[in-house]
Design a protein around this motif. Structure first.
Motif, PDB file in Angstrom:
ATOM      1  N   PRO A  24      -1.405  29.599 -40.027  1.00 22.96           N
ATOM      2  CA  PRO A  24      -2.193  30.764 -40.435  1.00 22.96           C
ATOM      3  C   PRO A  24      -2.046  31.949 -39.494  1.00 22.96           C
ATOM      4  CG  PRO A  24      -3.597  29.159 -39.353  1.00 22.96           C
ATOM      5  CD  PRO A  24      -2.249  28.505 -39.495  1.00 22.96           C
ATOM      6  N   ASN A  25      -2.221  33.137 -40.038  1.00 26.93           N
ATOM      7  CA  ASN A  25      -2.359  34.357 -39.243  1.00 26.93           C
ATOM      8  C   ASN A  25      -3.840  34.521 -38.946  1.00 26.93           C
ATOM      9  OD1 ASN A  25       0.236  34.691 -40.854  1.00 26.93           O
ATOM     10  ND2 ASN A  25       0.361  36.411 -39.431  1.00 26.93           N
ATOM     11  N   LEU A  26      -4.203  34.349 -37.697  1.00 27.54           N
ATOM     12  CA  LEU A  26      -5.610  34.226 -37.325  1.00 27.54           C
ATOM     13  C   LEU A  26      -6.315  35.556 -37.119  1.00 27.54           C
ATOM     14  CD1 LEU A  26      -5.366  31.323 -34.709  1.00 27.54           C
ATOM     15  CD2 LEU A  26      -6.171  31.173 -37.072  1.00 27.54           C
ATOM     16  N   SER A  27      -7.610  35.546 -37.379  1.00 25.83           N
ATOM     17  CA  SER A  27      -8.545  36.606 -37.011  1.00 25.83           C
ATOM     18  C   SER A  27      -9.791  35.916 -36.481  1.00 25.83           C
ATOM     19  CB  SER A  27      -8.908  37.468 -38.226  1.00 25.83           C
ATOM     20  OG  SER A  27     -10.044  38.283 -37.944  1.00 25.83           O
ATOM     21  N   LEU A  28     -10.478  36.552 -35.568  1.00 23.51           N
ATOM     22  CA  LEU A  28     -11.726  35.971 -35.074  1.00 23.51           C
ATOM     23  C   LEU A  28     -12.739  35.780 -36.202  1.00 23.51           C
ATOM     24  CD1 LEU A  28     -12.228  37.847 -31.672  1.00 23.51           C
ATOM     25  CD2 LEU A  28     -11.626  35.441 -32.010  1.00 23.51           C
ATOM     26  N   ALA A  29     -12.608  36.560 -37.259  1.00 21.37           N
ATOM     27  CA  ALA A  29     -13.519  36.418 -38.400  1.00 21.37           C
ATOM     28  C   ALA A  29     -13.390  35.044 -39.049  1.00 21.37           C
ATOM     29  CB  ALA A  29     -13.238  37.511 -39.431  1.00 21.37           C
ATOM     30  N   ASP A  30     -12.260  34.381 -38.859  1.00 26.60           N
ATOM     31  CA  ASP A  30     -12.066  33.053 -39.445  1.00 26.60           C
ATOM     32  C   ASP A  30     -13.050  32.030 -38.877  1.00 26.60           C
ATOM     33  OD1 ASP A  30      -9.921  34.128 -40.833  1.00 26.60           O
ATOM     34  OD2 ASP A  30      -8.432  33.406 -39.393  1.00 26.60           O
ATOM     35  N   TYR A  85      -9.148  42.148 -24.900  1.00 27.39           N
ATOM     36  CA  TYR A  85      -8.275  41.008 -24.647  1.00 27.39           C
ATOM     37  C   TYR A  85      -7.477  40.659 -25.912  1.00 27.39           C
ATOM     38  CZ  TYR A  85      -9.843  40.182 -19.909  1.00 27.39           C
ATOM     39  OH  TYR A  85     -10.070  40.316 -18.565  1.00 27.39           O
ATOM     40  N   PRO A  86      -6.480  39.765 -25.803  1.00 29.40           N
ATOM     41  CA  PRO A  86      -5.509  39.586 -26.891  1.00 29.40           C
ATOM     42  C   PRO A  86      -6.080  39.287 -28.271  1.00 29.40           C
ATOM     43  CG  PRO A  86      -4.679  38.564 -24.900  1.00 29.40           C
ATOM     44  CD  PRO A  86      -6.076  39.002 -24.591  1.00 29.40           C
ATOM     45  N   ALA A  87      -7.192  38.521 -28.360  1.00 32.96           N
ATOM     46  CA  ALA A  87      -7.719  38.167 -29.679  1.00 32.96           C
ATOM     47  C   ALA A  87      -8.513  39.292 -30.314  1.00 32.96           C
ATOM     48  CB  ALA A  87      -8.585  36.908 -29.579  1.00 32.96           C
ATOM     49  N   CYS A  88      -9.017  40.211 -29.496  1.00 27.99           N
ATOM     50  CA  CYS A  88      -9.779  41.367 -30.013  1.00 27.99           C
ATOM     51  C   CYS A  88      -9.493  42.570 -29.119  1.00 27.99           C
ATOM     52  CB  CYS A  88     -11.279  41.067 -30.078  1.00 27.99           C
ATOM     53  SG  CYS A  88     -11.978  40.274 -28.613  1.00 27.99           S
ATOM     54  N   LEU A 102     -27.098  44.704 -39.214  1.00 22.64           N
ATOM     55  CA  LEU A 102     -27.272  45.528 -38.022  1.00 22.64           C
ATOM     56  C   LEU A 102     -25.961  46.213 -37.648  1.00 22.64           C
ATOM     57  CD1 LEU A 102     -29.319  43.234 -35.594  1.00 22.64           C
ATOM     58  CD2 LEU A 102     -30.106  45.362 -36.643  1.00 22.64           C
ATOM     59  N   HIS A 103     -24.887  45.472 -37.779  1.00 17.47           N
ATOM     60  CA  HIS A 103     -23.570  45.995 -37.405  1.00 17.47           C
ATOM     61  C   HIS A 103     -22.509  45.108 -38.040  1.00 17.47           C
ATOM     62  CE1 HIS A 103     -20.674  48.217 -34.974  1.00 17.47           C
ATOM     63  NE2 HIS A 103     -20.082  47.064 -34.741  1.00 17.47           N
ATOM     64  N   THR A 104     -21.349  45.683 -38.295  1.00 19.81           N
ATOM     65  CA  THR A 104     -20.207  44.927 -38.787  1.00 19.81           C
ATOM     66  C   THR A 104     -19.040  45.120 -37.830  1.00 19.81           C
ATOM     67  OG1 THR A 104     -20.883  45.079 -41.107  1.00 19.81           O
ATOM     68  CG2 THR A 104     -18.565  44.628 -40.675  1.00 19.81           C
ATOM     69  N   PHE A 105     -18.549  44.025 -37.300  1.00 25.13           N
ATOM     70  CA  PHE A 105     -17.381  44.052 -36.420  1.00 25.13           C
ATOM     71  C   PHE A 105     -16.129  43.851 -37.264  1.00 25.13           C
ATOM     72  CE2 PHE A 105     -20.744  42.736 -33.479  1.00 25.13           C
ATOM     73  CZ  PHE A 105     -20.509  43.602 -32.415  1.00 25.13           C
ATOM     74  N   SER A 106     -15.161  44.724 -37.084  1.00 23.19           N
ATOM     75  CA  SER A 106     -13.893  44.633 -37.815  1.00 23.19           C
ATOM     76  C   SER A 106     -12.833  44.073 -36.872  1.00 23.19           C
ATOM     77  CB  SER A 106     -13.478  46.005 -38.342  1.00 23.19           C
ATOM     78  OG  SER A 106     -14.431  46.490 -39.265  1.00 23.19           O
ATOM     79  N   PHE A 107     -12.566  42.784 -37.003  1.00 23.00           N
ATOM     80  CA  PHE A 107     -11.589  42.137 -36.140  1.00 23.00           C
ATOM     81  C   PHE A 107     -10.190  42.251 -36.735  1.00 23.00           C
ATOM     82  CE2 PHE A 107     -15.551  39.733 -35.148  1.00 23.00           C
ATOM     83  CZ  PHE A 107     -15.660  40.125 -33.814  1.00 23.00           C
ATOM     84  N   LEU A 108      -9.212  42.295 -35.874  1.00 20.30           N
ATOM     85  CA  LEU A 108      -7.823  42.400 -36.312  1.00 20.30           C
ATOM     86  C   LEU A 108      -7.256  41.015 -36.614  1.00 20.30           C
ATOM     87  CD1 LEU A 108      -6.551  45.072 -33.771  1.00 20.30           C
ATOM     88  CD2 LEU A 108      -7.072  45.406 -36.192  1.00 20.30           C
ATOM     89  N   ARG A 109      -6.270  40.982 -37.480  1.00 17.57           N
ATOM     90  CA  ARG A 109      -5.613  39.726 -37.852  1.00 17.57           C
ATOM     91  C   ARG A 109      -4.146  39.775 -37.431  1.00 17.57           C
ATOM     92  NH1 ARG A 109      -6.838  35.550 -40.914  1.00 17.57           N
ATOM     93  NH2 ARG A 109      -8.771  36.549 -41.626  1.00 17.57           N
ATOM     94  N   GLN A 110      -3.650  38.643 -36.987  1.00 15.69           N
ATOM     95  CA  GLN A 110      -2.231  38.549 -36.661  1.00 15.69           C
ATOM     96  C   GLN A 110      -1.384  38.933 -37.873  1.00 15.69           C
ATOM     97  OE1 GLN A 110      -2.472  34.368 -35.623  1.00 15.69           O
ATOM     98  NE2 GLN A 110      -1.947  34.834 -33.501  1.00 15.69           N
TER      99      GLN A 110
END
Length: 221
Positions: A57-63, A162-165, A40-48
């Motif tokens: 680890p350098n985190l992303s919400l995708a983790d 917000y900071p994580a996304c 339906l949709h793909t969210f592209s989250f940013l990574r530290q």
């Protein structure tokens, strides 16, 4: 007290869950009913991207969403991504305008501040209901108010901007997926501001290790 007694403010909310999987390194795709369908949709989250110490680890919400290889294993449970939108500001602007016309700037300011706090409280309350009932991954949760304030529950509800996304434009997809324009009295402006102002929208992640973090400075690419 008057706002509660006379029901001067109105709250509305909507939420949903979709089958989800991590696609690529930092993306999360969601599906109508099965990960075997077209997304339906793909969210592209940013990574530290900042340098960190070894084994940090350098985190992303995708983790915090299962990867295809995890979902393909025997007895693997489906994973999901949730989204929500709530407001407690329906009627707040009308009431604030009334006070301003009466030259009562203090009450006008307090109405807006109260609506903001009620919206945050509604978002927190709905998250609890989601954990214990609707998604149901924490049915045995028993936390007192102090523990809730300290966010000692499982799962997070990060909001676009917000900071994580930090990407505000993800609100557009949330509004479309939840059909917000026709389900509750909230709107999204061209600059991704939510109306009424006392509104909150975001994602639901249930992973036991999910937590809030700051993406921080990212490279030009």
């Amino acid at each position: 007290e008057m706002c509660i007694r006379d029901r001067l403010l109105k709250a509305q909310g909507v939420f949903g869950f979709w089958p989800a999987q991590r696609t690529g390194t930092d993306d999360v795709s969601i599906y109508q009913s099965s990960i075997n369908e077209a997304p339906l949709h793909t969210f592209s989250f940013l990574r530290q991207q900042a340098g960190k110490a070894d084994n940090v680890p350098n985190l992303s919400l995708a983790d915090f969403v299962a990867a295809p290889e995890n979902l393909a294993t025997e007895n693997a449970e489906a994973d999901y991504l949730g989204a929500f939108a709530v407001t407690a500001g329906i009627g707040a602007q009308t009431l604030a305008d009334k006070y301003q016309q009466e030259n009562n700037d203090y009450n006008a300011l307090m109405v807006k501040a109260l609506a903001d706090r009620l919206a945050e409280a509604f978002a927190e309350y709905l998250h609890q209901r989601v954990r214990k009932e609707h998604w149901g991954y924490a049915t045995s949760e028993t936390l007192d108010n102090d523990a809730l304030i300290k966010e000692r529950y499982r799962g997070i509800r990060p909001a676009p901007g917000y900071p994580a996304c930090p990407e505000h434009s993800d609100k557009t997809a949330i509004f479309e997926l939840l059909n917000i324009d026709s389900s509750i009295d909230m709107q999204l402006t061209e600059s991704f501001a939510m109306l009424p102002a006392a509104s909150v929208s975001g994602f639901y992640f249930a992973h036991p290790e999910s937590r809030y973090f700051s993406v921080g400075k990212i490279n030009d690419d």
